[in-house]
Design a protein around this motif. Structure first.
Motif, PDB file in Angstrom:
ATOM      1  N   PHE C 332     -25.978 -12.719 -29.465  1.00  0.00           N
ATOM      2  CA  PHE C 332     -25.804 -13.669 -28.355  1.00  0.00           C
ATOM      3  C   PHE C 332     -25.838 -12.944 -27.012  1.00  0.00           C
ATOM      4  CE2 PHE C 332     -23.209 -16.918 -30.991  1.00  0.00           C
ATOM      5  CZ  PHE C 332     -24.317 -17.712 -31.157  1.00  0.00           C
ATOM      6  N   THR C 333     -25.245 -11.720 -26.993  1.00  0.00           N
ATOM      7  CA  THR C 333     -25.111 -11.005 -25.721  1.00  0.00           C
ATOM      8  C   THR C 333     -26.427 -10.421 -25.238  1.00  0.00           C
ATOM      9  OG1 THR C 333     -24.466  -9.077 -26.974  1.00  0.00           O
ATOM     10  CG2 THR C 333     -22.685 -10.400 -26.054  1.00  0.00           C
ATOM     11  N   MET C 334     -27.489 -10.547 -26.045  1.00  0.00           N
ATOM     12  CA  MET C 334     -28.799 -10.082 -25.576  1.00  0.00           C
ATOM     13  C   MET C 334     -29.216 -10.879 -24.350  1.00  0.00           C
ATOM     14  SD  MET C 334     -32.283  -9.797 -27.792  1.00  0.00           S
ATOM     15  CE  MET C 334     -33.213 -11.290 -27.559  1.00  0.00           C
ATOM     16  N   GLY C 335     -28.753 -12.142 -24.270  1.00  0.00           N
ATOM     17  CA  GLY C 335     -29.055 -12.941 -23.097  1.00  0.00           C
ATOM     18  C   GLY C 335     -30.368 -13.691 -23.190  1.00  0.00           C
ATOM     19  N   SER C 336     -30.603 -14.310 -24.350  1.00  0.00           N
ATOM     20  CA  SER C 336     -31.833 -15.088 -24.498  1.00  0.00           C
ATOM     21  C   SER C 336     -31.805 -16.351 -23.658  1.00  0.00           C
ATOM     22  CB  SER C 336     -32.028 -15.499 -25.939  1.00  0.00           C
ATOM     23  OG  SER C 336     -32.524 -14.437 -26.658  1.00  0.00           O
ATOM     24  N   GLY C 337     -30.644 -16.722 -23.195  1.00  0.00           N
ATOM     25  CA  GLY C 337     -30.546 -17.953 -22.413  1.00  0.00           C
ATOM     26  C   GLY C 337     -29.643 -18.948 -23.111  1.00  0.00           C
ATOM     27  N   ALA C 338     -29.135 -19.893 -22.320  1.00  0.00           N
ATOM     28  CA  ALA C 338     -28.153 -20.838 -22.834  1.00  0.00           C
ATOM     29  C   ALA C 338     -28.731 -21.721 -23.930  1.00  0.00           C
ATOM     30  CB  ALA C 338     -27.622 -21.694 -21.686  1.00  0.00           C
ATOM     31  N   ASP C 339     -30.003 -22.124 -23.792  1.00  0.00           N
ATOM     32  CA  ASP C 339     -30.565 -23.044 -24.785  1.00  0.00           C
ATOM     33  C   ASP C 339     -30.685 -22.371 -26.148  1.00  0.00           C
ATOM     34  OD1 ASP C 339     -32.371 -21.354 -23.648  1.00  0.00           O
ATOM     35  OD2 ASP C 339     -33.994 -22.819 -23.435  1.00  0.00           O
ATOM     36  N   VAL C 340     -31.170 -21.119 -26.159  1.00  0.00           N
ATOM     37  CA  VAL C 340     -31.299 -20.389 -27.428  1.00  0.00           C
ATOM     38  C   VAL C 340     -29.918 -20.198 -28.054  1.00  0.00           C
ATOM     39  CG1 VAL C 340     -31.971 -18.198 -28.485  1.00  0.00           C
ATOM     40  CG2 VAL C 340     -33.405 -19.201 -26.707  1.00  0.00           C
ATOM     41  N   VAL C 399     -18.846 -19.350 -31.386  1.00  0.00           N
ATOM     42  CA  VAL C 399     -18.816 -19.982 -30.066  1.00  0.00           C
ATOM     43  C   VAL C 399     -19.422 -18.993 -29.070  1.00  0.00           C
ATOM     44  CG1 VAL C 399     -17.351 -21.032 -28.326  1.00  0.00           C
ATOM     45  CG2 VAL C 399     -16.756 -21.238 -30.735  1.00  0.00           C
ATOM     46  N   ALA C 400     -20.667 -19.250 -28.669  1.00  0.00           N
ATOM     47  CA  ALA C 400     -21.418 -18.232 -27.930  1.00  0.00           C
ATOM     48  C   ALA C 400     -20.703 -17.686 -26.694  1.00  0.00           C
ATOM     49  CB  ALA C 400     -22.800 -18.768 -27.576  1.00  0.00           C
ATOM     50  N   PRO C 401     -20.122 -18.522 -25.828  1.00  0.00           N
ATOM     51  CA  PRO C 401     -19.489 -17.932 -24.638  1.00  0.00           C
ATOM     52  C   PRO C 401     -18.315 -17.033 -25.007  1.00  0.00           C
ATOM     53  CG  PRO C 401     -19.687 -20.321 -24.439  1.00  0.00           C
ATOM     54  CD  PRO C 401     -20.035 -19.986 -25.840  1.00  0.00           C
ATOM     55  N   ALA C 402     -17.526 -17.451 -26.022  1.00  0.00           N
ATOM     56  CA  ALA C 402     -16.386 -16.638 -26.430  1.00  0.00           C
ATOM     57  C   ALA C 402     -16.856 -15.339 -27.073  1.00  0.00           C
ATOM     58  CB  ALA C 402     -15.507 -17.421 -27.395  1.00  0.00           C
ATOM     59  N   ASP C 403     -18.024 -15.404 -27.714  1.00  0.00           N
ATOM     60  CA  ASP C 403     -18.533 -14.214 -28.393  1.00  0.00           C
ATOM     61  C   ASP C 403     -18.745 -13.054 -27.435  1.00  0.00           C
ATOM     62  OD1 ASP C 403     -19.780 -12.955 -30.839  1.00  0.00           O
ATOM     63  OD2 ASP C 403     -21.443 -12.812 -29.415  1.00  0.00           O
ATOM     64  N   TYR C 404     -18.990 -13.354 -26.167  1.00  0.00           N
ATOM     65  CA  TYR C 404     -19.150 -12.265 -25.201  1.00  0.00           C
ATOM     66  C   TYR C 404     -17.879 -11.410 -25.143  1.00  0.00           C
ATOM     67  CZ  TYR C 404     -23.682 -13.643 -23.300  1.00  0.00           C
ATOM     68  OH  TYR C 404     -25.023 -13.893 -23.152  1.00  0.00           O
ATOM     69  N   GLN C 405     -16.720 -12.021 -25.454  1.00  0.00           N
ATOM     70  CA  GLN C 405     -15.473 -11.259 -25.528  1.00  0.00           C
ATOM     71  C   GLN C 405     -15.338 -10.476 -26.831  1.00  0.00           C
ATOM     72  OE1 GLN C 405     -12.731 -10.432 -23.728  1.00  0.00           O
ATOM     73  NE2 GLN C 405     -14.055 -11.071 -22.072  1.00  0.00           N
ATOM     74  N   TYR C 406     -15.663 -11.144 -27.953  1.00  0.00           N
ATOM     75  CA  TYR C 406     -15.413 -10.523 -29.258  1.00  0.00           C
ATOM     76  C   TYR C 406     -16.490  -9.521 -29.642  1.00  0.00           C
ATOM     77  CZ  TYR C 406     -13.033 -15.089 -29.758  1.00  0.00           C
ATOM     78  OH  TYR C 406     -12.296 -16.211 -29.579  1.00  0.00           O
ATOM     79  N   HIS C 407     -17.669  -9.645 -29.036  1.00  0.00           N
ATOM     80  CA  HIS C 407     -18.842  -8.923 -29.524  1.00  0.00           C
ATOM     81  C   HIS C 407     -18.564  -7.432 -29.706  1.00  0.00           C
ATOM     82  CE1 HIS C 407     -23.156  -8.458 -30.184  1.00  0.00           C
ATOM     83  NE2 HIS C 407     -23.067  -7.360 -29.484  1.00  0.00           N
TER      84      HIS C 407
END
Lengths: 109, 216, 654
Positions: C332-340, C399-407
């Motif tokens: 998720f943190t690669m930053g493909s974009g919100a839609d992906v 949960v993609a936004p939260a994953d930025y914390q857990y990643h």
């Protein structure tokens, strides 16, 4: 020893019509996209859709006219139709999704 | 149904040592083993399809990554890839004719059509090698850019499949000449032709996605 | 590719020197023992050349347990290093090598052979087949796996292990940053064993589709067989992606291609994309067979039919399809974009639904059942809370936004160990205890098994629950040490104690096996658990042709129905006048030799020794050519021999 010979129950026609028709179709489906691309009549988007459509039709020609796609051994369903359909489904998913996922890097040359 | 055991080489017309389970089926399906192997080969083709789809995905993602080097439009020679396409389409047809004659139990015709198929395959590989060498001479090598790495790998993997198919088909021609058409050699002819038609399917997409869309 | 390293690599480090000495001593001891007891012929005839699925299954099991030991030692070394701040037990380089081999071995050389052991042992017996569809290919699969595993394992003593993580992301794994042979070992070992895995997928798919006993419709298949079918679909469509990812990285390293480099337009993210197209389905490949085992075990030990059989099947199939649509959640943190990210986050959460259905079905199967707490059932019950926690943390990670914390934090580490150990390892151990009598003809000691169970389970929670906290406290994965004063010391220390407890659990398991080989209770009935499916209608261990006559199946759990008197039990015993000669495949040494050539090829490519590759290539081609021209591949067991075997087992009727 009937086993040594192809069975009469599956009588084969004396002329390979199916293969000849398949061959002609495959030639036509190659010439059309070639002509479309070389003649520059269509805009890029319909052109890409057009030539991809011809390629997809080619798959059907090879599968049904040459590869006996729907023939099984006569004992149970022809499972390969299911398995290959799933295969084509995932092939499309993997290609399409990869393009979508990696599109963030389009500016990379 | 069971014939007594002979070495296949001694029994010119085939079915020595072959236990025919289903005499009413087409010849390639007459043994239990043959029916299983044909289905298994279909499943293998599905995995090969996924392999090519991943290579296609990589190619499409990297096709614009030319790093200032040569593009497809500059490199691809239209007469050359069109010739390759027609040769491969024709070889798929002649391979199909071999299957057709096999069902009519015409051993010599099967051998003949398979030899034609092999020769067409060889000329296809020859043209492809020539194309690759030509490109490499112009400095368009695998190491030049991501686009070229993806191009050579995708087209080269198909070329390797075709080359393997040529060796395989040659082995089957030898077996047909030695043992004739029997449920085992028939299954082999059927399977190698499935493989060959499948490579034609892959090529159609190479022709469309790599070459035609490359020169557009 | 790489020059041949200086021979000094064998003796530079005390740790490596020690391993060298151990390997030489153990090899000499094995050779000596085989020679002294004249067992070379036995080894060749009974094991190296066998195409019998039951023996191949046993070899997979032994290999999986050995690899569990190797990967477990890696884990203990890492936990020792992390027990306290600023430890110098391992240096950074060794720590990197060890976490890389730990992950690689546990997923590819422990979990995979463990599930293949279960496939081989149970599937043909459950569906009433005499072997798999392609016994010769089955032997090739095993030896390709085995020699691939060997190739990775020798890396530590010859040239150095891979150290770019089990995911081997470029650009770190590219030649410029990992220029030793370690990374080549990784790529080639995985490619070689991957060929075996794809072949196994094809083999078992066709076996299940085409070789079921008459009357066993798809809807009468045992749930373990269904789970294998689902896992095979995953293997077939996932493994080619790994093959491509590894091959392209190898081309980058060996021939200077630019797929994943930073220079000349390469894109490292494409490797990550391809790797996880395989990598996510892979976790379902190793979990679905475990689900199948739990269904068998819970129903048998509750003496009830599985609750919601149809929904179990749909759940398996749904997981095997939707499992292919979630792979981006690993990056998720690669930053493909919100839609992906949104699409793949939702697809990931959707997977929880069929999984939840399965958990409730198992609970309802136990409800009002007559539950027996034998070892397989204990592992199955322990799985449920463990997997529930792992699943819940998985949804948190989805949960993609939260994953930025857990990643890449220890929260993630705790999550995937919870589902992989709590799911796959518990499942495989349940399966091992369940089918052990069927494999070997004796039961494993219950008391020692309980000690193993409690040490392993308590150790598991002690080890991994603190790691969730460590993740929230900011500890990231793959760091080899940490300073004091961050508050990480206590949870890390507790976690290490847990890891040691799990290690003690494993020692009990080994003790249990050795003890039971000597003193274990013989299984004379063939049906020690009062089972429901076809394999329990056979003696333990089953004769090498499995079924003297193939039974006709008239219902789901037909053997149970027969024991209840609802179906005729005589259908499951051979009648003398119905016996026919049994068609069997001949043994062959070629699968082993062919795989040895692949091993030589892998070693040659690892060190860039071209003559070795050429010779190995010729060897492989010769093996394939010989096989193509081989027509004498099978034989018939005469009726007299079948009569003799079956009468000795006291099963013959009429």
């Amino acid at each position: 020893m009937s086993g040594q010979h192809p069975s009469t129950a599956h009588a084969t026609p004396s002329f390979p019509w199916q293969y000849v028709i398949g061959f002609i179709l495959s030639l036509v489906l190659t010439v059309i996209p070639l002509w479309l691309v070389l003649d520059h009549v269509w805009k890029p988007t319909p052109l890409v859709i057009g030539i991809l459509l011809c390629a997809v039709l080619q798959i059907f020609v090879q599968l049904f006219m040459f590869m006996h796609f729907t023939h099984g051994d006569g004992n149970g369903p022809a499972y390969q139709t299911v398995i290959l359909s799933i295969g084509f489904f995932f092939a499309i998913i993997f290609i399409g999704a990869s393009i979508w996922i990696m599109s963030f890097g389009y500016q990379v040359q | 149904m069971t014939t007594t055991a002979h070495a296949p080489a001694e029994n010119h017309h085939g079915a020595g040592h072959i236990h025919v389970d289903y005499p009413d089926r087409p010849v390639e399906y007459q043994t239990e083993d043959g029916a299983l192997k044909i289905l298994g080969f279909w499943v293998f083709l599905a995995t090969d399809l996924i392999l090519f789809s991943c290579l296609f995905a990589t190619f499409i993602v990297l096709r614009s990554h030319v790093d200032g080097g040569p593009t497809g439009k500059e490199l691809f020679d239209i007469p050359s890839f069109v010739a390759e396409t027609f040769i491969l389409l024709t070889s798929s047809f002649t391979g199909g004719l071999a299957t057709f004659e096999m069902h009519r139990d015409k051993r010599n015709r099967v051998v003949g059509w398979l030899i034609v198929t092999v020769l067409l395959g060889l000329s296809f590989v020859g043209l492809e090698v020539k194309e690759f060498v030509h490109m490499a001479m112009d400095g368009a090598t695998l190491q030049r850019s991501a686009f070229l790495s993806a191009f050579f790998t995708l087209v080269g993997t198909h070329g390797c499949h075709v080359s393997l198919g040529i060796l395989w088909m040659t082995g089957i021609i030898i077996q047909l000449v030695r043992f004739g058409i029997n449920p085992i050699t028939a299954r082999k002819v059927f399977i190698v032709n499935m493989y060959w038609h499948f490579l034609d399917v892959v090529w159609v997409f190479l022709f469309t996605v790599v070459y035609l869309m490359g020169v557009m | 590719m790489n020059p041949i390293p200086h021979w000094g690599i064998f003796i530079t480090e005390p740790m490596i020197l020690g391993s060298d000495v151990m390997i030489v001593l153990v090899s000499v001891a094995i050779v000596f023992a085989l020679t002294k007891f004249r067992k070379w012929g036995w080894l060749w005839r009974e094991w190296l050349t066998t195409v019998d699925h039951k023996k191949i299954g046993i070899m997979y099991l032994i290999a999986a347990l050995l690899m569990l030991f190797r990967g477990g030692v890696d884990a203990e070394l890492m936990r020792t290093q992390l027990a306290l701040p600023n430890m110098t037990f391992l240096d950074a380089e060794h720590y990197d090598e060890i976490f890389t081999t730990h992950g690689t071995i546990m997923i590819l050389f422990m979990a995979m052979p463990f599930i293949f052991a279960m496939f081989n042992i149970a599937v043909p017996l459950q569906i009433g087949a005499r072997d798999v569809a392609y016994p010769y290919l089955n032997a090739i699969s095993f030896w390709m796996f085995f020699l691939g595993a060997l190739l990775l394992n020798i890396s530590f003593v010859i040239g150095g292990s891979p150290d770019a993580g089990w995911t081997s992301y470029p650009p770190l794994s590219e030649l410029g940053f990992s220029n030793g042979p370690g990374e080549n070992y990784y790529l080639l070992a995985l490619s070689i064993s991957g060929i075996g895995s794809i072949a196994t997928g094809i083999n078992f798919l066709v076996t299940i589709l085409k070789m079921r006993a008459p009357g066993m419709t798809l809807w009468r298949m045992p749930l373990f067989t269904w789970s294998v079918l689902a896992a095979c679909i995953l293997i077939l469509f996932a493994f080619p992606a790994l093959t491509v990812a590894l091959a392209l990285l190898l081309l980058d390293r060996a021939l200077g291609a630019h797929f994943f480099t930073i220079l000349h337009g390469g894109d490292p993210m494409m490797f990550i994309n391809l790797f996880w197209i395989w990598g996510h389905p892979e976790v379902y490949i190793v979990i679905l067979p475990a689900f199948g085992i739990f269904s068998e075990v819970i129903s048998t030990f509750s003496k009830k039919a599985t609750f919601g059989y149809g929904s179990m099947v749909f759940a398996l199939m749904a997981i095997s399809i939707v499992g292919f649509l979630t792979w981006v959640h690993h990056f998720f943190t690669m930053g493909s974009g919100a839609d992906v990210n949104t699409f793949f986050a939702i697809a990931t959460m959707v997977i929880a639904i069929p999984t939840g259905v399965k958990v409730f079905n198992w609970l309802f199967t136990m409800y009002r059942g007559r539950i027996r707490m034998s070892l397989p059932m204990m592992w199955a019950i322990a799985f449920i809370p463990c997997f529930a926690i792992g699943g819940a943390t998985g949804v948190m990670l989805a949960v993609a936004p939260a994953d930025y914390q857990y990643h890449n934090s220890y929260f993630l580490i705790a999550h995937f160990h919870q589902v992989l150990i709590g799911g796959t390892v518990f499942g495989m151990l349940a399966g091992m205890y369940y089918w052990w009598p069927k494999m070997f003809g004796f039961l494993l000691n219950e008391r020692l098994g309980r000690w193993a169970f409690w040490f392993f389970n308590i150790g598991f929670y002690v080890c991994f629950l603190p790691q969730y906290a460590l993740g929230f406290m900011g500890m990231t994965r793959r760091i080899y040490t940490y300073p004091s004063g961050l508050g990480w010391t206590v949870p890390n220390f507790i976690s290490t104690i847990g890891a040691y407890l799990m290690g003690i659990g494993f020692v009990f398991m080994v003790w249990q096996i050795i003890y039971s080989i000597k003193y274990g209770e013989r299984d004379l009935t063939g049906d020690p658990w009062d089972g429901r499916t076809l394999e329990w209608s056979l003696p333990s261990p089953a004769p090498h042709y499995n079924f003297a006559t193939i039974p006709t199946i008239q219902g789901r759990d037909a053997w149970w129905l027969a024991k209840q008197g609802e179906l005729s039990k005589a259908d499951f015993l051979p009648a003398k006048d119905e016996l026919k000669p049994i068609h069997m495949p001949k043994n062959s040494g070629r699968p082993f030799i062919l795989s040895l050539w692949f091993f030589v090829l892998g070693l040659g490519l690892t060190f860039g020794v071209v003559p070795m590759d050429v010779i190995a290539g010729i060897g492989i081609a010769y093996c394939l050519f010989r096989r193509s021209f081989e027509y004498d591949t099978d034989y018939y067991i005469p009726v007299d021999e079948v009569i003799h075997t079956e009468s000795a087992l006291g099963r013959l009727q009429g």
